[in-house]
Design a protein around this motif. Structure first.
Motif, short mmCIF file in Angstrom:
data_model
loop_
_atom_site.label_atom_id
_atom_site.label_comp_id
_atom_site.label_asym_id
_atom_site.label_seq_id
_atom_site.Cartn_x
_atom_site.Cartn_y
_atom_site.Cartn_z
N UNK A 128 0.81 -1.21 0.00
CA UNK A 128 0.00 0.00 0.00
C UNK A 128 0.84 1.26 0.00
N UNK A 129 2.12 1.13 0.42
CA UNK A 129 2.98 2.31 0.48
C UNK A 129 3.74 2.53 -0.82
N UNK A 130 3.54 1.65 -1.80
CA UNK A 130 4.23 1.80 -3.06
C UNK A 130 3.68 2.99 -3.84
N UNK A 131 4.36 3.28 -4.93
CA UNK A 131 3.96 4.37 -5.81
C UNK A 131 2.55 4.14 -6.33
N UNK A 132 1.74 5.16 -6.28
CA UNK A 132 0.38 5.10 -6.79
C UNK A 132 0.31 5.85 -8.11
N UNK A 133 -0.31 5.21 -9.08
CA UNK A 133 -0.44 5.82 -10.39
C UNK A 133 -1.34 7.05 -10.30
N UNK A 134 -0.88 8.22 -10.78
CA UNK A 134 -1.75 9.40 -10.73
C UNK A 134 -2.95 9.20 -11.64
N UNK A 135 -4.05 9.81 -11.33
CA UNK A 135 -5.23 9.66 -12.18
C UNK A 135 -4.99 10.27 -13.56
N UNK A 136 -5.57 9.69 -14.59
CA UNK A 136 -5.37 10.24 -15.94
C UNK A 136 -5.96 11.63 -16.06
N UNK A 137 -5.34 12.44 -16.89
CA UNK A 137 -5.85 13.80 -17.12
C UNK A 137 -7.20 13.71 -17.82
#
Length: 299
Positions: A28-37
């Protein structure tokens, strides 16, 4: 016995447990993909930062065409390659200007300076359609103005020496030129995605890399433009003999409009279709293979 057991336990601590690698190491602490524009973002139009970014793209592409076309003209007016900077000098001018201009504009507009880069980032959902169209328009206008200033300085020489316009060189087919533009743009846009990938600092980058981006935006601004400029330099070394190296539709359009001769328009489609295909392939490769976004489970 107790002493020996303690020694064994102490010795065991010298060798840490093997850490999980790959997707098994994600948490859960890994990199989270940012939401698409979003595809359309009307709120951008009310923001000064949106308009400022477009102005930065205009100025950067203007300066890019001014310096690079002047360099090309200087080489062509020389009696031989040894009397000028030659192909290597042209390649350094293009790559060096991209390095400098991306450094200057990365914090304002992202430092695209190229419709193909903008198109690739749009396909990867890194920016909205509104911003992508705005950037491409401003890049093309900047390129036209940059080439126009060069012609204003030396109108006769500009027309006589080809105006820096891209054409498929004699001895090569349009298909060869198209392929060179596709592969060259793929190299550039792939490098852009890799150099600006925020995941390179994240915990789920489990594979060691040669030079991870250091923490700190100031250092990022120095290191990110370097591989991008170097990629432009290398692609120019390879493809100048074939197409003069486009890989940037705005650069090709600006020179073609100001030069405005038939030979500049005959192959012009190659310098739009090729870079856009190359950018699309690079975006597809980055999203599906490198980042594996479609295969990530969403909680």
């Amino acid at each position: 016995m107790e002493g020996k057991e303690e020694d064994v336990r102490v010795g065991a601590n010298k060798f840490p447990e093997r850490q999980p690698i790959g997707t098994s190491a994600q948490s859960d602490k890994d990199y989270k993909e940012p939401p698409p524009a979003p595809l359309f973002e009307p709120g951008e139009l009310a923001s000064w930062s949106f308009w400022r970014a477009g102005i930065a793209e205009f100025i950067a592409t203007f300066l890019f065409l001014y310096i690079t076309v002047l360099t090309v003209m200087g080489v062509k007016r020389s009696p031989n390659m040894c009397a000028s900077v030659g192909i290597q000098g042209i390649a350094w001018a293009f790559g060096g200007m991209i390095f400098a201009l991306v450094y200057c504009t990365a914090g304002i507009s992202g430092g695209h300076i190229n419709p193909a880069v903008t198109f690739g980032l749009f396909l990867a959902r890194k920016l909205s359609l509104t911003r992508a169209v705005y950037y491409i328009v401003m890049q093309c206008l900047g390129a036209i103005c940059g080439a126009g200033v060069v012609k204003g300085f030396q109108p006769k020489q500009y027309q006589a020496l080809g105006g820096g316009a891209n054409t498929v060189a004699p001895g090569y087919t349009k298909g060869s030129g198209l392929g060179a533009e596709i592969i060259g743009t793929f190299v550039l846009v792939y490098t852009v995605f890799s150099a600006t990938d925020a995941k390179r600092n994240a915990r789920d980058s489990h594979v060691p890399i040669l030079a991870p981006l250091p923490i700190g935006f100031a250092v990022f601004l120095i290191l990110a433009p370097l591989p991008i400029g170097f990629a432009v330099f290398l692609v120019h070394l390879a493809t100048i003999p074939i197409t003069g190296t486009g890989i940037n539709p705005a650069r090709s359009l600006g020179a073609a409009i100001i030069f405005n001769k038939d030979n500049a328009w005959d192959d012009h489609w190659v310098f739009w279709v090729g870079p856009f295909i190359g950018a699309a392939l690079a975006a597809l490769y980055h999203v599906i293979v490198i980042r594996a976004i479609p295969f990530k489970s969403r909680s």
